[in-house]
Design a protein around this motif. Sequence first.
Motif, PDB file in Angstrom:
ATOM      1  N   GLN A   1       0.826  -1.206   0.000  1.00  0.00           N
ATOM      2  CA  GLN A   1       0.000   0.000   0.000  1.00  0.00           C
ATOM      3  C   GLN A   1       0.864   1.261   0.000  1.00  0.00           C
ATOM      4  O   GLN A   1       0.535   2.258  -0.643  1.00  0.00           O
ATOM      5  N   LEU A   2       2.020   1.205   0.702  1.00  0.00           N
ATOM      6  CA  LEU A   2       2.906   2.367   0.795  1.00  0.00           C
ATOM      7  C   LEU A   2       3.596   2.649  -0.531  1.00  0.00           C
ATOM      8  O   LEU A   2       3.630   3.793  -1.004  1.00  0.00           O
ATOM      9  N   PHE A   3       4.165   1.596  -1.151  1.00  0.00           N
ATOM     10  CA  PHE A   3       4.999   1.789  -2.337  1.00  0.00           C
ATOM     11  C   PHE A   3       4.253   1.580  -3.654  1.00  0.00           C
ATOM     12  O   PHE A   3       4.850   1.635  -4.726  1.00  0.00           O
ATOM     13  N   LEU A   4       2.944   1.306  -3.569  1.00  0.00           N
ATOM     14  CA  LEU A   4       2.114   1.128  -4.774  1.00  0.00           C
ATOM     15  C   LEU A   4       2.645  -0.017  -5.628  1.00  0.00           C
ATOM     16  O   LEU A   4       2.690   0.063  -6.860  1.00  0.00           O
ATOM     17  N   LYS A   5       3.070  -1.100  -4.970  1.00  0.00           N
ATOM     18  CA  LYS A   5       3.553  -2.291  -5.658  1.00  0.00           C
ATOM     19  C   LYS A   5       2.740  -3.487  -5.172  1.00  0.00           C
ATOM     20  O   LYS A   5       2.270  -3.512  -4.027  1.00  0.00           O
ATOM     21  N   LYS A   6       2.579  -4.481  -6.018  1.00  0.00           N
ATOM     22  CA  LYS A   6       1.819  -5.665  -5.632  1.00  0.00           C
ATOM     23  C   LYS A   6       2.483  -6.372  -4.459  1.00  0.00           C
ATOM     24  O   LYS A   6       3.708  -6.431  -4.368  1.00  0.00           O
ATOM     25  N   GLN A   7       1.658  -6.928  -3.610  1.00  0.00           N
ATOM     26  CA  GLN A   7       2.128  -7.541  -2.371  1.00  0.00           C
ATOM     27  C   GLN A   7       3.173  -8.614  -2.622  1.00  0.00           C
ATOM     28  O   GLN A   7       4.182  -8.707  -1.914  1.00  0.00           O
ATOM     29  N   GLU A   8       2.981  -9.415  -3.660  1.00  0.00           N
ATOM     30  CA  GLU A   8       3.915 -10.523  -3.919  1.00  0.00           C
ATOM     31  C   GLU A   8       5.300 -10.044  -4.349  1.00  0.00           C
ATOM     32  O   GLU A   8       6.280 -10.796  -4.276  1.00  0.00           O
ATOM     33  N   GLU A   9       5.406  -8.781  -4.795  1.00  0.00           N
ATOM     34  CA  GLU A   9       6.698  -8.245  -5.211  1.00  0.00           C
ATOM     35  C   GLU A   9       7.702  -8.215  -4.051  1.00  0.00           C
ATOM     36  O   GLU A   9       8.908  -8.332  -4.253  1.00  0.00           O
ATOM     37  N   PHE A  10       7.197  -8.061  -2.840  1.00  0.00           N
ATOM     38  CA  PHE A  10       8.090  -7.936  -1.691  1.00  0.00           C
ATOM     39  C   PHE A  10       8.653  -9.284  -1.241  1.00  0.00           C
ATOM     40  O   PHE A  10       9.523  -9.333  -0.374  1.00  0.00           O
ATOM     41  N   LYS A  11       8.169 -10.376  -1.855  1.00  0.00           N
ATOM     42  CA  LYS A  11       8.774 -11.684  -1.604  1.00  0.00           C
ATOM     43  C   LYS A  11      10.161 -11.775  -2.234  1.00  0.00           C
ATOM     44  O   LYS A  11      10.946 -12.680  -1.926  1.00  0.00           O
ATOM     45  N   LYS A  12      10.463 -10.825  -3.129  1.00  0.00           N
ATOM     46  CA  LYS A  12      11.763 -10.823  -3.797  1.00  0.00           C
ATOM     47  C   LYS A  12      12.893 -10.348  -2.864  1.00  0.00           C
ATOM     48  O   LYS A  12      14.073 -10.466  -3.201  1.00  0.00           O
ATOM     49  N   ILE A  13      12.542  -9.763  -1.730  1.00  0.00           N
ATOM     50  CA  ILE A  13      13.553  -9.314  -0.765  1.00  0.00           C
ATOM     51  C   ILE A  13      13.857 -10.479   0.159  1.00  0.00           C
ATOM     52  O   ILE A  13      13.017 -10.883   0.966  1.00  0.00           O
ATOM     53  N   PRO A  14      15.058 -11.066   0.066  1.00  0.00           N
ATOM     54  CA  PRO A  14      15.350 -12.298   0.813  1.00  0.00           C
ATOM     55  C   PRO A  14      15.589 -12.037   2.303  1.00  0.00           C
ATOM     56  O   PRO A  14      15.962 -10.939   2.710  1.00  0.00           O
ATOM     57  N   VAL A  15      15.378 -13.072   3.095  1.00  0.00           N
ATOM     58  CA  VAL A  15      15.744 -13.076   4.504  1.00  0.00           C
ATOM     59  C   VAL A  15      17.049 -13.858   4.629  1.00  0.00           C
ATOM     60  O   VAL A  15      17.117 -15.025   4.241  1.00  0.00           O
ATOM     61  N   PHE A  16      18.100 -13.198   5.142  1.00  0.00           N
ATOM     62  CA  PHE A  16      19.426 -13.821   5.194  1.00  0.00           C
ATOM     63  C   PHE A  16      19.624 -14.583   6.497  1.00  0.00           C
ATOM     64  O   PHE A  16      19.140 -14.176   7.561  1.00  0.00           O
ATOM     65  N   THR A  17      20.340 -15.685   6.397  1.00  0.00           N
ATOM     66  CA  THR A  17      20.682 -16.456   7.596  1.00  0.00           C
ATOM     67  C   THR A  17      21.870 -15.825   8.316  1.00  0.00           C
ATOM     68  O   THR A  17      22.050 -16.039   9.515  1.00  0.00           O
ATOM     69  N   VAL A  18      22.693 -15.039   7.587  1.00  0.00           N
ATOM     70  CA  VAL A  18      23.837 -14.347   8.169  1.00  0.00           C
ATOM     71  C   VAL A  18      23.509 -12.858   8.259  1.00  0.00           C
ATOM     72  O   VAL A  18      23.014 -12.268   7.296  1.00  0.00           O
ATOM     73  N   ASP A  19      23.772 -12.248   9.405  1.00  0.00           N
ATOM     74  CA  ASP A  19      23.496 -10.826   9.617  1.00  0.00           C
ATOM     75  C   ASP A  19      24.199  -9.998   8.554  1.00  0.00           C
ATOM     76  O   ASP A  19      25.408 -10.123   8.347  1.00  0.00           O
ATOM     77  N   GLN A  20      23.442  -9.119   7.885  1.00  0.00           N
ATOM     78  CA  GLN A  20      23.980  -8.323   6.781  1.00  0.00           C
ATOM     79  C   GLN A  20      24.276  -6.865   7.197  1.00  0.00           C
ATOM     80  O   GLN A  20      24.307  -5.980   6.339  1.00  0.00           O
ATOM     81  N   SER A  21      24.491  -6.632   8.486  1.00  0.00           N
ATOM     82  CA  SER A  21      24.742  -5.252   8.931  1.00  0.00           C
ATOM     83  C   SER A  21      25.881  -4.600   8.153  1.00  0.00           C
ATOM     84  O   SER A  21      25.843  -3.417   7.833  1.00  0.00           O
ATOM     85  N   ILE A  22      26.929  -5.375   7.864  1.00  0.00           N
ATOM     86  CA  ILE A  22      27.977  -4.942   6.935  1.00  0.00           C
ATOM     87  C   ILE A  22      28.012  -5.974   5.823  1.00  0.00           C
ATOM     88  O   ILE A  22      28.352  -7.138   6.065  1.00  0.00           O
ATOM     89  N   ASN A  23      27.623  -5.581   4.623  1.00  0.00           N
ATOM     90  CA  ASN A  23      27.500  -6.580   3.565  1.00  0.00           C
ATOM     91  C   ASN A  23      28.472  -6.324   2.420  1.00  0.00           C
ATOM     92  O   ASN A  23      29.146  -5.308   2.347  1.00  0.00           O
ATOM     93  N   GLN A  24      28.505  -7.306   1.525  1.00  0.00           N
ATOM     94  CA  GLN A  24      29.268  -7.213   0.282  1.00  0.00           C
ATOM     95  C   GLN A  24      28.293  -7.421  -0.870  1.00  0.00           C
ATOM     96  O   GLN A  24      27.278  -8.102  -0.709  1.00  0.00           O
ATOM     97  N   PRO A  25      28.576  -6.844  -2.039  1.00  0.00           N
ATOM     98  CA  PRO A  25      27.667  -7.036  -3.185  1.00  0.00           C
ATOM     99  C   PRO A  25      27.496  -8.517  -3.519  1.00  0.00           C
ATOM    100  O   PRO A  25      28.435  -9.296  -3.374  1.00  0.00           O
TER     101      PRO A  25
END
Length: 471
Positions: A447-471
Amino acid sequence: MDNPGFVRQEEGLPSMEPSKISQKNPHSSVENKKYYWSMMRIFLACFLACLITTAIGVLILALVYVGQYSPRTGQDTSVSTTVNQPSQNNVDSRFNFLNNIGKTKVFTFQGGSLQWARYRNNPNDYSTEAELKFGVSINKHQAKMTLGILRIFSQGMKVPHWHLNANEHGYLLQGKAWIGIVEAGGSTVTTFNVSAGQVVFFPKNVLHWVKSVGDEDCVIISFFTTHDELKTLDVDDAFFGTPEDILSRALKPEGGVQFIRTFKKPIEDQSINLPTNLKDLVNNASYDQSANSSVWKYFYDLKGSKEFIFPGGKMQWARYRKNGVGLNENEKIYSESLNQHADTLTLGTLRIFSNGLRVPHFHFNAHEMGYVISGCGQIGIVGDEPVQEFSVGIGDVFFFPIGTQHYIKSTCSEDLLMITASTTGNQLETLDMDDYFHGTSDHILAQLFLKKQEEFKKIPVFTVDQSINQP
């Protein structure tokens, strides 16, 4: 009734026919010209008076506006250079959050030097407009932080002193030092040795000294818990500011007042001291180490502490942990000492590998200030005003107000290494962008970003903390 002046005043020239005017007075055209120029002179005089009045009004308003600039008061205890008052209005907004401390004025003393990223009560005491903007910013945000770089030459000493309005947290960047702390009542004196990578803590109004004991200069990055001008009192200044009869009665030396009179106040400021005849003055110096139970109230081995490893870098902390979770017995002493004093800081080192990113995040309960030790990077800030991404390098100081989202990228081939301080003696509370995205319901995001709900499934949940990440 033939008076032409009367006719002009009552009826005006336009109502009179030209032929009649000429018949009544053959010199009327000359008089008309005189009248015209007389009126023109009056108009010009009025116009000039208006211009002068307007200019005076604008000047008064400008002076009133300038007079309204009056940041919080404080006292400057170091020598400074008076310059023409700078204006922060035309300075890039990034200097609200950036101070090139390596380029600031160096305050030199007999045994070392000081440089500052801080607020000053008098705008004339700033060297540049950028320094002014940074100082006003930390004061406006009530950041409770000031940063200084203390350099002590080998065998030099930061003389015994105390800070009237701030705790001090120091990170030893280079060299070796012997620290002394005199607690209330004077019955307990804690002394200990520190080396590069370790942390010291001096509570407000506690007398302490720092002696450089290595072969190289001692360099300390110090954070002070005030956004006003730092107030410091050196022991020699306290001594020479006291009447000699009072000194004699307080110290009761052999010879009484006559002995007190043998003390001569040096011409130079002795804040960082290194007498040329030091070998004649001192022939038996020992650098004692107190028991750990006393030392660790004021000391933390940051470089020897646990490393928190991430894909793109690592962190180490000198901080308070509830119930001492994850700390050894000595670290618990420091943690509790930190938590028991008001307005203390959490210190940490942040190392970001080349091309790594400290992801966008913000702190719930603390302002943050940091100093770049090595490497280079880019910083981005999203807060209550637009700020373009800006570069940082060795010797730069950055500031993130509480609640302001920020990120740091490493952009050199070498690691970006920083020492940071956060204004809390409790556990630092932080929220990363990926965590708050995953913590927000996907239908709310849709509702906030005007994108379909299923689109946000593309953002993965990482098993390793990504506070400092690499590409």
